[in-house]
Design an enzyme around this catalytic site. Structure first.
Site, PDB file in Angstrom:
ATOM      1  N   LYS A 403       0.831  -1.214   0.000  1.00  0.00           N
ATOM      2  CA  LYS A 403       0.000   0.000   0.000  1.00  0.00           C
ATOM      3  C   LYS A 403       0.861   1.257   0.000  1.00  0.00           C
ATOM      4  O   LYS A 403       0.355   2.367  -0.061  1.00  0.00           O
ATOM      5  CB  LYS A 403      -0.915   0.021   1.239  1.00  0.00           C
ATOM      6  CG  LYS A 403      -1.919  -1.104   1.314  1.00  0.00           C
ATOM      7  CD  LYS A 403      -2.770  -0.843   2.567  1.00  0.00           C
ATOM      8  CE  LYS A 403      -3.580  -2.002   2.976  1.00  0.00           C
ATOM      9  NZ  LYS A 403      -4.258  -1.756   4.277  1.00  0.00           N
ATOM     10  N   LYS A 405       2.241   2.811   2.269  1.00  0.00           N
ATOM     11  CA  LYS A 405       1.994   3.836   3.288  1.00  0.00           C
ATOM     12  C   LYS A 405       2.635   3.373   4.585  1.00  0.00           C
ATOM     13  O   LYS A 405       2.555   2.212   4.959  1.00  0.00           O
ATOM     14  CB  LYS A 405       0.503   4.152   3.455  1.00  0.00           C
ATOM     15  CG  LYS A 405      -0.433   3.033   3.806  1.00  0.00           C
ATOM     16  CD  LYS A 405      -1.879   3.605   3.875  1.00  0.00           C
ATOM     17  CE  LYS A 405      -2.896   2.561   4.231  1.00  0.00           C
ATOM     18  NZ  LYS A 405      -4.277   3.101   4.289  1.00  0.00           N
TER      19      LYS A 405
END
Ligand code: C2G
Length: 509
Positions: A403, A405
């Site tokens: 992701k 992140k």
């Protein structure tokens, strides 16, 4: 000061009208009955509040339009069984963003709706999307409020700021208002405590003493709490004013209609005769059908409720019923005897029962970084779809590699926070996109849930025999926003720019 329209000129509606008017608010009270309006307007006395004068400033009317238009607050104070019909009458005159305060306590038998659910259902017409619903509930006998005796009450709304607005309007030297955001918990308490009050009255009518009454109150709130927790309510609501507070006052006070009705039944009156003798609405009797259906729906043991139901329906005499209660098999007071997580995983993985007979298992996935009310609102609604909620939290590696992140909190910190949410039953790691298909079988999942920012991305899980549900996200809150408030996320970890549509969420296929 505020302008307040009150629907219902009953004991509670009139007591609140008097209090609000004496606090300087402009109050108008609607009643369906011309006679009631004429009597209250002329005598300035309510038949059930003989010692309390109604201020001259209060206007009584049978014109519901006049009671609804241009009000800061619209107060619904009719008996629970008339909430739907009254709100249907009022609907055409209610502004789209009205603050509506409900003080009726009960659950609609046919729909299992609480009173705020009923009001929301009536106003679910696309013209009232900004209506704010607040529930006011607590240990508040109208007779005492009407004599300006010190009283406390809870103002419950999902939006704490609206709860605080109502808190300010209803606070005065005699009324102390507390806020809560657990609307469902406050309403479940308000509706079901009346049943326990009936039981307490029956016990006293049979000649039992304070020990039995204390037992009924204590075990009564315990069974209400069991049901509430199963429905996703907050634990502390049940030990608060709307829970234990209201139950104590309802089960012990001479003012309590439910207690008085129960006493007469314990004395040998037939339930219908006892209700007639009380001469006012006995909400505990009205709440029984819904309480029994909720206990069944959530498979919660509610012995006191079931016993009162048997007595009211004539299936058992009061004395036999109380003996039945005292003779039940021995129980623990522990709400959740400690279960080792490993044992619990084994039970869930190996659960043989599926469908409606067994535990309905719900699963959801996410990072849950900086746990906020958007996540909690998602988890609460997911739990309400079943009986057992499994939350699969993205590992730190999965977050960064897949992701892109970086979390503010580590996996262990995020896991601990989510596990602290009482209605989360099991937390396991998410380590790959492809694990979902196997998770569905390993944990015998019935329903997969995600926020609707993922709409369509997990429909493939229907091939694994599970229901796929996308729930509306909670607007105006996100981990990214909180990170930006905490520090300049882009300067630190380059907040993920990946769009959900760019992700292959089913690489194993
Ligand atoms: N959510 C929400 N309202 C918000 C924020 C999040 O309903 N204001 C929901 C999301 O839709 C998601 C869940 O809360 O269903 C967790 O959100 P995130 O932690 O942002 O999870 P996400 O990054 O979407 O990861 O395999 C699926 C992924 O792990 C989902």
């Amino acid at each position: 000061m505020s302008t307040i329209g009150i629907l219902g000129a009953g004991t509670w509606g009139t007591a609140l009208a008097r209090m609000l008017s004496n606090s300087g608010h402009e109050v108008i009270v609607w009643s369906i009955s011309n006679d009631e309006v004429d009597t209250l307007s002329s005598t300035r006395r309510h038949v059930n509040l003989p010692n309390s004068e109604i201020p001259e400033k209060i206007v009584f009317t049978t014109d519901i339009n006049v009671a609804c238009e241009n009000k800061d607050i619209l107060l619904c104070a009719v008996p629970s069984v008339f909430v739907r019909s009254t709100m249907m009458k009022a609907k055409p005159y209610i502004p789209e963003d009205q603050i509506i305060v409900d003080v009726a306590k009960g659950i609609e038998a046919e729909t299992l709706f609480t009173m705020s659910d009923v009001i929301r259902d009536v106003l679910n017409d696309g013209k009232h999307d900004d209506v704010k619903l607040v529930v006011l509930s607590g240990p508040t006998h109208a007779e005492e409020v009407a004599q300006d005796l010190p009283t406390t009450i809870v103002s419950a709304c999902e939006d704490i700021h609206i709860a605080e607005f109502v808190q300010n309007v209803f606070s005065n030297t005699c009324m102390r208002v507390y806020t809560n955001t657990d609307v469902l918990g406050v309403e479940i308490c308000g509706a079901l405590k009346n049943i326990i009050a009936l039981a307490a009255g029956i016990s006293t009518g049979l000649g039992y003493g304070d020990n039995a009454k204390a037992a009924l109150i204590t075990r009564g709130i315990a069974e209400i709490e069991r049901l509430g927790l199963a429905m996703g309510c907050q634990e502390q609501t049940f030990s608060g004013l709307a829970g234990m507070g209201d139950l104590i006052v309802t089960a012990t006070s001479k003012h309590s209609r439910n207690n008085r009705c129960g006493y007469l039944i314990g004395q040998g009156y037939k339930p219908a005769d006892a209700i007639k003798q009380v001469g006012m609405v006995v909400e505990g009797v009205n709440a029984l059908p819904a309480a029994m259906r909720l206990a069944d729906k959530y498979s919660v043991d509610m012995p006191i409720t079931k016993t009162v139901n048997a007595i009211i329906n004539g299936d058992a005499t009061a004395s036999d019923a109380v003996m039945m209660l005292m003779g039940r098999k021995k129980k623990t007071e522990l709400l959740n005897p400690f279960i080792d997580t490993g044992y619990e995983i084994a039970v869930v993985k190996n659960a043989r029962m599926r469908g409606d007979q067994g535990m309905k298992r719900v699963i959801t996935y996410g990072t849950f970084d900086l746990l906020h009310y958007g996540h909690i609102n998602l988890l609460r609604r997911a739990k309400a779809l079943g009986d057992y909620l499994i939350v699969v939290i993205s590992s730190d590696e999965f977050n960064w590699n897949e992701k892109h992140k970086k979390c503010y909190f580590t996996y262990e910190q995020r896991k601990a926070l989510v596990e602290a949410i009482r209605y989360v039953d099991l937390v396991i790691p998410e380590e790959s996109w492809s694990q979902k298909r196997t998770d569905m079988h390993e944990y015998h999942v019935d329903t997969f849930v995600m926020g609707d920012d993922w709409k369509g991305k997990f429909d493939f899980l229907k091939e694994e025999g599970v229901e796929v549900v996308y729930l509306p996200r909670t607007p105006e809150i996100s981990s990214s926003q909180i990170k930006r408030d905490l520090y300049d996320a882009n300067a630190v970890d380059g907040e993920s720019q990946i769009k959900h549509d760019d992700i292959n969420t089913d690489p194993g296929k």
